[in-house]
Motif scaffolding. Structure first.
Motif, PDB file in Angstrom:
ATOM      1  N   PHE A 122       0.816  -1.222   0.000  1.00 33.59           N
ATOM      2  CA  PHE A 122       0.000   0.000   0.000  1.00 33.59           C
ATOM      3  C   PHE A 122       0.851   1.274   0.000  1.00 33.59           C
ATOM      4  O   PHE A 122       0.675   2.160   0.839  1.00 33.59           O
ATOM      5  N   PRO A 123       1.761   1.414  -0.957  1.00 29.21           N
ATOM      6  CA  PRO A 123       2.644   2.596  -0.940  1.00 29.21           C
ATOM      7  C   PRO A 123       1.897   3.912  -1.122  1.00 29.21           C
ATOM      8  O   PRO A 123       2.252   4.925  -0.505  1.00 29.21           O
ATOM      9  N   ASN A 124       0.859   3.921  -1.966  1.00 26.54           N
ATOM     10  CA  ASN A 124       0.150   5.169  -2.237  1.00 26.54           C
ATOM     11  C   ASN A 124      -0.727   5.589  -1.066  1.00 26.54           C
ATOM     12  O   ASN A 124      -0.863   6.783  -0.787  1.00 26.54           O
ATOM     13  N   ILE A 125      -1.317   4.617  -0.383  1.00 30.58           N
ATOM     14  CA  ILE A 125      -2.107   4.937   0.802  1.00 30.58           C
ATOM     15  C   ILE A 125      -1.207   5.525   1.889  1.00 30.58           C
ATOM     16  O   ILE A 125      -1.553   6.521   2.538  1.00 30.58           O
ATOM     17  N   TYR A 126      -0.033   4.926   2.066  1.00 25.58           N
ATOM     18  CA  TYR A 126       0.906   5.437   3.062  1.00 25.58           C
ATOM     19  C   TYR A 126       1.310   6.877   2.734  1.00 25.58           C
ATOM     20  O   TYR A 126       1.303   7.758   3.610  1.00 25.58           O
ATOM     21  N   GLU A 127       1.660   7.132   1.467  1.00 23.99           N
ATOM     22  CA  GLU A 127       2.113   8.465   1.070  1.00 23.99           C
ATOM     23  C   GLU A 127       0.996   9.494   1.199  1.00 23.99           C
ATOM     24  O   GLU A 127       1.239  10.632   1.604  1.00 23.99           O
ATOM     25  N   LYS A 128      -0.240   9.095   0.863  1.00 29.29           N
ATOM     26  CA  LYS A 128      -1.360  10.029   0.978  1.00 29.29           C
ATOM     27  C   LYS A 128      -1.590  10.405   2.435  1.00 29.29           C
ATOM     28  O   LYS A 128      -1.776  11.597   2.759  1.00 29.29           O
ATOM     29  N   CYS A 129      -1.568   9.410   3.319  1.00 26.31           N
ATOM     30  CA  CYS A 129      -1.754   9.700   4.744  1.00 26.31           C
ATOM     31  C   CYS A 129      -0.642  10.616   5.251  1.00 26.31           C
ATOM     32  O   CYS A 129      -0.893  11.575   5.992  1.00 26.31           O
ATOM     33  N   LEU A 130       0.580  10.336   4.832  1.00 23.98           N
ATOM     34  CA  LEU A 130       1.728  11.150   5.254  1.00 23.98           C
ATOM     35  C   LEU A 130       1.567  12.592   4.787  1.00 23.98           C
ATOM     36  O   LEU A 130       1.878  13.541   5.527  1.00 23.98           O
ATOM     37  N   SER A 131       1.048  12.762   3.562  1.00 20.28           N
ATOM     38  CA  SER A 131       0.846  14.118   3.031  1.00 20.28           C
ATOM     39  C   SER A 131      -0.221  14.880   3.806  1.00 20.28           C
ATOM     40  O   SER A 131      -0.253  16.114   3.777  1.00 20.28           O
TER      41      SER A 131
END
Length: 525
Positions: A325-334
């Protein structure tokens, strides 16, 4: 006159896979695909989870997938349709691999199968957490190689062409035929007449009828609005699936989806006091079907007064999570959320329409020579609630069936060429250009507000009655605008949204039993 053999409306997995099949079977046929935004902008693009399909026959089986689908749909599904889609699924899935779509594999070289709510086995094939994006990429690349297919972006369909456009005295509501569509070239600001022997509707969902949705801004129910005005049969509109876990935002509009596969991976739902609650609602807890989980979250929010609940990923394997889930992680981080150290704030949001334009097993509507595939349809597969990741599978199977039937009809060549050659041009003489869009914006927001407040996850007789009255007022205002204005994409979308709202409300009033995604608190036993 712009004439084509096959007119495809929409450029998601349904429309593109259908167009590919028709083009391959009928190399001499002219196929035109129109889409109102960029060519890759569709609900397909935002599908994170994957495709539910049986590939591991040692642990899984068609029987299990069929039963999971029936149970999720609260047994309002058409079992024959469920069996057809599940059993045809592996063949259709292999075809998108042949077209170039790639899916994740594990260390031993077999598909890395995910598990989502309502599934009894791991059977969801995926490409990280952007499966739809990968499928869309592959299909567009395959379409680009075809010589007999043209894809026109920024072309918005205004209305379907049926007999009543040609000669009103000959219009027979019992045997309506489709002859193409009136299409607005958005950049040229001109409405064009596209005649077609066969027209396919693949316009996706209706999410923009609600304030908060996981759907993109283009999901305005255009296909259903077009078909409804053309007198097609439409059903199951009361069954709106709300995804349990969209990333909370205090802004209205499209919400980022936290895939159900994250819960399948082991994430847990908690109150903002860090207390688990799903055990109080279903023995499957987080892996119950979407309707159950969404209502549970809605209930907790109402009881606690919270604006959201938390999704707990803190205990999960960091390396494996980031790989999946790389994109979910990055979205949450953003958004300032480190999901390995804090709860993800989530809320239910409108996600999927389980009903739509009634079609048979070949995707044929009640209007002759008009086909429909994908989320805009009511096939009988989903019943009262869609099983996670069954939608992409449905699109592939029905896209194939519709293409086979279309090829047969093109070979038969039994079309009314008199009507095809006598379709009039679009007439907007005497109409005025709207100098302000604020009225359309106001009416659209008003409609979204009433649908979210009165026709949401939990409904009531009083709310639905009020919603019907308010929606009728908005319809009258929109109809008045339509009678005197040159059509714009914004006004056309609003017409479709009003039609969709009317269908959802009226069919919700007619629904007298709580099943699946439909829940009216006044019907409780």
């Amino acid at each position: 006159m712009l004439a084509t053999d096959v007119l495809v409306i929409g450029s998601g997995i349904s429309g593109l896979s259908y167009a590919l099949k028709v083009a391959q079977r009928n190399p001499d046929a002219k196929i035109t695909i129109v889409t109102k935004a960029d060519e890759d902008e569709s609900n397909t693009k935002y599908a994170q989870g994957g495709v539910a399909v049986v590939t591991d026959f040692d642990k899984d089986s068609f029987k299990k997938h069929i039963e999971d689908t029936m149970m999720a749909g609260d047994y309002l599904n058409d079992r024959e349709v469920v069996e057809m889609v599940v059993k045809e699924g592996p063949k259709r899935f292999k075809e998108i691999i042949d077209w170039g779509a790639q899916f994740d594999v594990n260390e031993i070289g077999t598909f890395d199968l995910g598990k989502e709510g309502g599934h009894s086995e791991n059977r969801v094939v995926h490409h990280k957490d952007i499966t739809g994006f990968e499928i869309e990429r592959a299909l567009l690349a395959a379409i680009d190689k075809l010589e007999n297919t043209t894809l026109l972006a920024h072309h918005h369909v205004i209305d379907l062409i049926t007999e009543h456009h040609v000669k009103a005295s000959e219009f027979n509501q019992e045997n309506i035929q489709c002859y193409g569509a009136y299409v607005l070239d958005i950049y040229a600001k001109k409405i064009l007449k596209y005649t077609a022997k066969i027209t396919l509707m693949a316009t996706g969902g209706v999410g923009q009828v609600y304030e908060n949705t996981t759907n993109p801004v283009i999901a305005t129910g255009d296909g259903i609005g077009l078909a409804y005005r053309a007198k097609a049969e439409i059903g199951n509109m009361a069954f709106i699936q709300f995804h349990p876990t969209a990333l909370y935002s205090n802004r209205s509009g499209r919400l980022f989806l936290i895939s159900e596969a994250v819960r399948g991976f082991g994430a847990k739902l908690r109150t903002m006091k860090d207390e688990p609650f799903m055990q109080d609602y279903d023995e499957r807890e987080e892996l119950a079907s979407r309707d159950i989980v969404a209502r549970a979250i809605d209930d907790v929010m109402k009881k606690t007064g919270a604006e959201f609940v938390g999704l707990d990923c803190r205990h999960l394997d960091r390396e494996k999570f980031l790989a999946h889930f790389p994109n979910i992680y990055e979205k949450c981080l953003s958004e300032g959320i480190d999901l390995f150290n804090q709860l993800i704030p989530v809320v239910p949001a409108q996600h999927y329409l389980c009903g739509g334009i009634n079609v048979d097993k070949d995707g044929q509507t009640s209007i002759k020579n008009l086909f429909a595939v994908g989320e805009c349809t009511n096939t009988g597969l989903h019943g009262a609630n869609r099983l996670a990741s069954n939608s992409l599978l449905e699109a592939l199977v029905y896209g194939h069936n519709a293409a086979v039937k279309t090829a047969e009809l093109l070979e038969k060549d039994d079309f009314n060429y008199d009507y095809l050659s006598n379709v009039p041009e679009w007439d907007d003489e005497g109409m005025r250009m709207m100098d302000e869009m604020v009225v359309i914006t106001y009416l659209r927001k008003d409609l979204q507000s009433l649908m979210s407040d009165l026709v949401g996850i939990v409904r009531s007789d009083e709310r639905l009655k009020l919603a019907a009255m308010q929606a009728d007022k908005i319809f009258k205002s929109v109809n008045e605008l339509y009678q005197f204005s040159i059509l714009s994409p914004q006004l056309s979308e609003l017409r479709n949204l009003v039609s969709v709202a009317h269908l959802i409300i009226s069919q919700s009033i007619q629904q007298k039993e709580n099943r699946g995604a439909f829940f009216n608190k006044d019907l409780e036993v």
